[in-house]
Design an enzyme around this catalytic site. Structure first.
Site, short mmCIF file in Angstrom:
data_model
loop_
_atom_site.label_atom_id
_atom_site.label_comp_id
_atom_site.label_asym_id
_atom_site.label_seq_id
_atom_site.Cartn_x
_atom_site.Cartn_y
_atom_site.Cartn_z
N GLU A 175 0.69 -1.35 -0.05
CA GLU A 175 0.49 -0.03 -0.11
C GLU A 175 1.17 1.08 0.55
O GLU A 175 0.27 2.72 0.24
CB GLU A 175 -0.97 0.20 1.38
CG GLU A 175 -1.90 -0.80 1.55
CD GLU A 175 -2.76 -1.09 2.54
OE1 GLU A 175 -4.01 -1.12 1.76
OE2 GLU A 175 -2.86 -0.10 3.20
N ASP A 211 -4.34 0.69 12.04
CA ASP A 211 -4.80 -1.20 12.27
C ASP A 211 -4.64 -2.66 12.11
O ASP A 211 -3.54 -2.99 11.48
CB ASP A 211 -5.03 -1.12 9.96
CG ASP A 211 -5.64 -2.22 9.63
OD1 ASP A 211 -6.04 -3.72 11.13
OD2 ASP A 211 -6.36 -2.83 8.60
N GLU A 258 -8.44 -0.32 14.44
CA GLU A 258 -8.97 -1.31 13.75
C GLU A 258 -8.93 -2.85 14.09
O GLU A 258 -7.61 -3.11 14.65
CB GLU A 258 -8.67 -1.40 11.98
CG GLU A 258 -9.97 -1.20 10.64
CD GLU A 258 -9.06 -1.15 9.05
OE1 GLU A 258 -8.59 -0.19 9.44
OE2 GLU A 258 -9.09 -1.73 8.63
N ASP A 281 -13.46 -4.08 10.77
CA ASP A 281 -12.89 -4.46 9.20
C ASP A 281 -13.62 -6.01 8.83
O ASP A 281 -14.94 -6.08 8.07
CB ASP A 281 -11.66 -4.21 8.64
CG ASP A 281 -11.34 -4.13 7.20
OD1 ASP A 281 -12.34 -4.50 6.59
OD2 ASP A 281 -10.09 -4.35 7.34
N LYS A 306 -16.11 -1.28 2.64
CA LYS A 306 -14.75 -2.15 1.93
C LYS A 306 -16.46 -2.69 0.78
O LYS A 306 -16.53 -3.89 1.31
CB LYS A 306 -14.51 -2.42 1.95
CG LYS A 306 -13.27 -2.23 2.50
CD LYS A 306 -12.13 -3.92 2.98
CE LYS A 306 -10.84 -2.69 3.45
NZ LYS A 306 -10.33 -4.47 4.75
C1 2PG Z 1 -7.44 -3.26 5.90
C2 2PG Z 1 -7.50 -3.24 3.63
C3 2PG Z 1 -7.11 -2.06 3.58
P1 2PG Z 1 -6.64 -5.34 2.40
O1 2PG Z 1 -7.20 -4.36 5.91
O2 2PG Z 1 -7.90 -2.67 6.00
O3 2PG Z 1 -5.89 -1.47 3.60
O4 2PG Z 1 -6.37 -4.25 3.91
O5 2PG Z 1 -6.92 -5.16 0.87
O6 2PG Z 1 -5.45 -6.54 2.21
O7 2PG Z 1 -7.42 -6.65 3.58
MG MG Z 2 -7.82 -3.43 7.88
#
Ligand code: 2PG
Ligand code: MG
Length: 381
Positions: A175, A211, A258, A281, A306
């Site tokens: 990232e 996170d 997070e 998340d 997401k």
């Molecule tokens: C997260 C994400 C994005 P990934 O855990 O929040 O930063 O990671 O897309 O690998 O799930």
């Molecule tokens: Mg996350």
């Protein structure tokens, strides 16, 4: 608008993994990202694989002739989920929405919005986002507090460069965050100190958070840290993990945590003090049933949005509305394997989502921040 032509093809995301791009009526295109630390309860990105989903869209789905006038009409595409997967459904919906709105999605959905989200930017990272020696905590996130997105972008870039120089860091995670061989607590201490200096020199307050993506280092019994304090690992049980998280929140004034507990631990989440944003998340995966459970058990006061976790823009919207109605702060987020699509920036503005997590460095991250800066420019005439 009426669909006259649909084309789906395979492209590569920022991690060089296969992703899908959909082009509607030869004019508007959209693509969708993929995660590395994916939650167990996410829908599948592709039912079989990207080629299979493209073939289905190009040759089997009967999309031609379908009519779309309002956002809710996009629900017509939801029924394809079992055949093509969440990333493919979403790419079709995004491309149609672009055509419906002449590429001004936020204005089409909510012309009166004056809401630009505050960015959360990943400055140092590790966990599943790198194979190199790194922190167990996946992301150390800046939360700048300037009034304009332009100033927030500038201060995040400044801290990103400063950290690399001061800590002599050269390599980056998926990232665009710096990989450090410091321990988790040393990074917290470094950012705590550095951000107070940044406030003094740049005049912008920059809070920070993390996170933990803790499912990625939970072995079923313990949270297994490779390097929690200088050159020392640790195995923490649930009670110790809760104590550790509550302590670092207090010691370092963390404004955001997070996934501090693994993705099934609604009860553990409820024991993290809500003096900070406690964000779900992998716990919630943009899923209405899991959100209801998290609210009932008082696990969270904040959640990640997401769209590809649930694989439909319609379902995403319902989850955002329900979260808001229950005083849960929302954070719309990129994935670690990103594309150049900027839809999450438009959705943040249209749906008045207060935070966006979309990184600091790398073209797939910067294009979303730039889109917000452009929208801010349009709003202020
Ligand atoms: C997260 C994400 C994005 P990934 O855990 O929040 O930063 O990671 O897309 O690998 O799930
Ligand atoms: Mg996350």
């Amino acid at each position: 608008m009426i669909i006259k032509e649909v084309k789906a093809r395979k492209i590569l995301n920022s991690r060089k993994e296969p992703a899908i791009e959909v082009i509607i009526n030869n004019k508007y295109s959209a693509s969708t990202p993929s995660g590395a630390s994916t939650g167990t309860h996410e829908v599948k990105a592709f039912t079989k694989d990207v080629n299979d989903s493209c073939f289905y869209i190009n040759h089997k789905a009967t999309l031609k002739g379908l009519k779309f006038e309002t956002f809710d009409d996009l629900e017509q595409i939801d029924s394809l989920l079992p055949k093509i997967g969440g990333n493919a459904v979403l790419a079709i919906q995004y491309a149609i929405l672009r055509e419906m709105s002449n590429n001004e999605v936020w204005k089409f959905l909510n012309p009166h919005s004056r809401s630009i989200p505050m960015p959360l930017g990943n400055v140092i990272g590790g966990g599943k986002h790198t194979k190199k020696r790194s922190t167990s905590i996946q992301e150390f996130l800046l939360m700048p507090r300037a009034m304009s997105i332009r100033d927030n972008i500038a201060v995040m870039r400044h801290v990103h460069e400063k950290a690399a120089k001061e800590l002599k860091l050269k390599e980056m995670t998926d990232e665009g965050a710096w990989i450090s061989s410091l321990s988790d607590t040393e990074v917290l201490e470094y950012l705590h100190k550095t951000l107070s200096n940044v406030e003094n020199t740049m005049g912008i307050k920059v809070n920070f958070g993390i996170d933990m993506a803790s499912s990625s280092f939970w072995d079923g019994k313990y949270y297994v840290y490779k390097n929690i304090v200088k050159d020392k690992g640790a195995k923490l049980n649930m009670a110790q993990q809760i104590e550790f998280v509550n302590k670092i929140v207090k010691d370092h004034f963390l404004c955001y945590v997070e996934d501090p507990l693994n993705e099934e631990d609604f009860d553990g989440f409820s024991r993290i003090k809500k003096t900070t944003l406690v964000c779900g998340d992998d716990l919630v995966t943009t899923n209405m049933e899991r959100l209801k459970q998290a609210i009932k058990s008082k696990s969270i006061n904040c959640m990640i949005i997401k769209p590809n976790q649930i694989g439909s823009i319609i379902q995403t919207r319902k989850v955002v509305d329900f979260a808001k109605a229950n005083d849960i702060i929302t954070v719309i987020s990129h994935r670690s394997g990103e594309t150049m699509d900027t839809m999450i920036a438009d959705l943040a503005v249209a749906w008045e989502i207060p935070y966006i997590k979309t990184g600091i460095h790398g073209k797939e991250r910067e294009c979303k921040l730039q889109r917000l800066a452009d929208i801010e420019g349009i709003m202020h005439g």
